[in-house]
Design an enzyme around this catalytic site. Structure first.
Site, mmCIF file in Angstrom:
data_model
loop_
_atom_site.group_PDB
_atom_site.id
_atom_site.type_symbol
_atom_site.label_atom_id
_atom_site.label_comp_id
_atom_site.label_asym_id
_atom_site.label_seq_id
_atom_site.Cartn_x
_atom_site.Cartn_y
_atom_site.Cartn_z
ATOM 1 N N ASP A 86 0.832 -1.208 0.000
ATOM 2 C CA ASP A 86 0.000 0.000 0.000
ATOM 3 C C ASP A 86 0.867 1.259 0.000
ATOM 4 O OD1 ASP A 86 -2.394 1.368 -0.024
ATOM 5 O OD2 ASP A 86 -2.637 1.343 2.147
ATOM 6 N N HIS A 131 2.080 3.434 -9.077
ATOM 7 C CA HIS A 131 1.878 2.005 -9.376
ATOM 8 C C HIS A 131 3.041 1.484 -10.224
ATOM 9 C CE1 HIS A 131 -1.937 2.332 -7.499
ATOM 10 N NE2 HIS A 131 -2.527 3.006 -8.466
ATOM 11 N N LEU A 136 10.345 -20.999 -4.650
ATOM 12 C CA LEU A 136 9.526 -19.986 -3.976
ATOM 13 C C LEU A 136 8.110 -20.035 -4.539
ATOM 14 C CD1 LEU A 136 9.275 -17.344 -2.162
ATOM 15 C CD2 LEU A 136 9.819 -16.073 -4.241
#
Ligand code: IPE
Ligand code: IPE
Ligand code: MG
Length: 260
Positions: free
Chosen positions: A30, A47, A141
């Site tokens: 965020d 973004h 991962l």
């Protein structure tokens, strides 16, 4: 078939220095909009800058031996944003998958997307499926992107599947228990998140993994997502290593059962 969550190992994951390390980290990324506004840029610039922080975080998790990383990229409520911002986010999602999948694959990353993907454009859905397919056998991962995801949606879709099993007489209502329910939730094949991080200073869950975070250690940082880096992650890991996870037991019980 019942997909039960992998059993929690009693032996904690540790790094080279012997510090306790989370197996699974979940992050609410965020603060992109505020990062851009502070620089007099449009929110969309934040973004774009956030993609770099994702790359760094994945690389760092790989180097640390973290087993699973789950990133909240777009919530089911984010459709409420201005149309232009939503479409830029979708474009960035496609572009990132196109640019990064090959490298993720080379590095042994298994990529998957959780959320209601039927709402995405066909092109994005196809791109997601192709990336998931290419990387499906990787083991180093587990990287999960939560997109058009909501914790309430996740619980409701699991409830629907359990109800379907009851309707099909595979299960009776009295047989529904935690294990039989949660095997239908997103991420049921992974250990639950050990560490939750939210950047950007807000202290809320915002409809992220509501069920899965039941015993997760929560960490909030004011750092805005595009500025997130190894130093911030190290601070979160250090904080985590110093916590005592009791899961309902007493501190003494936990100390008695901790090896060495
Ligand atoms: C997080 O950053 C990215 C998404 C929710 C897609 P924000 O865009 O929420 O940034 P702030 O909170 O407005 O600064
Ligand atoms: C949560 O951030 C969702 C993502 C980071 C993808 P928001 O910025 O949407 O959360 P609220 O609206 O401040 O709770
Ligand atoms: Mg926000």
């Amino acid at each position: 078939m019942l997909r039960l969550r992998k059993a929690k190992s009693a032996v904690p994951n540790r790094d080279a220095a012997g510090d306790r390390l989370p197996r699974h980290i979940a992050i609410i990324m965020d603060g992109n909009g505020r990062w851009a506004q502070q620089r007099m840029l449009p929110r969309t610039a934040g973004h774009r800058a956030g993609v770099g922080a994702v790359r760094k975080t994945v690389e760092y998790c790989l180097s640390k031996g973290i087993q699973a990383l789950t990133l909240f990229a777009f919530s089911s409520e984010n459709w409420r944003r201005p149309a232009q911002e939503v479409s830029l986010l979708m474009e960035l999602f496609i572009a990132s998958l196109e640019q990064e999948t090959e490298k993720l694959h080379e590095n042994g990353v298994k990529l998957r997307v959780i959320g209601e993907r039927g709402a995405f454009a066909d092109k994005l859905q196809a791109r997601i499926s192709a990336s998931e397919e290419l990387t499906s056998q990787n083991r180093r991962l587990d990287l999960t992107i939560a997109a058009n995801y909501g914790g309430r949606w996740d619980i409701v879709q699991a409830a629907r599947r359990v109800a379907q099993d009851v309707e099909n007489r595979l299960l009776s209502a009295s047989e529904i228990d935690t294990a039989r329910f949660e095997c239908h939730l997103a991420l049921s094949d992974l250990p639950e998140p050990d560490l939750f991080i939210r950047t950007g200073g807000e202290r809320r869950i915002s409809n992220f993994l509501l069920w899965q975070l039941a015993y997760t250690e929560l960490y909030f940082t004011p750092v805005l997502w595009p500025d997130f880096d190894e130093t911030v992650l190290d601070a979160a890991l250090e904080d985590y290593a110093g916590r005592q996870r009791r899961f309902g037991c007493t501190g003494e019980q936990v100390e008695d059962s901790t090896p060495g």
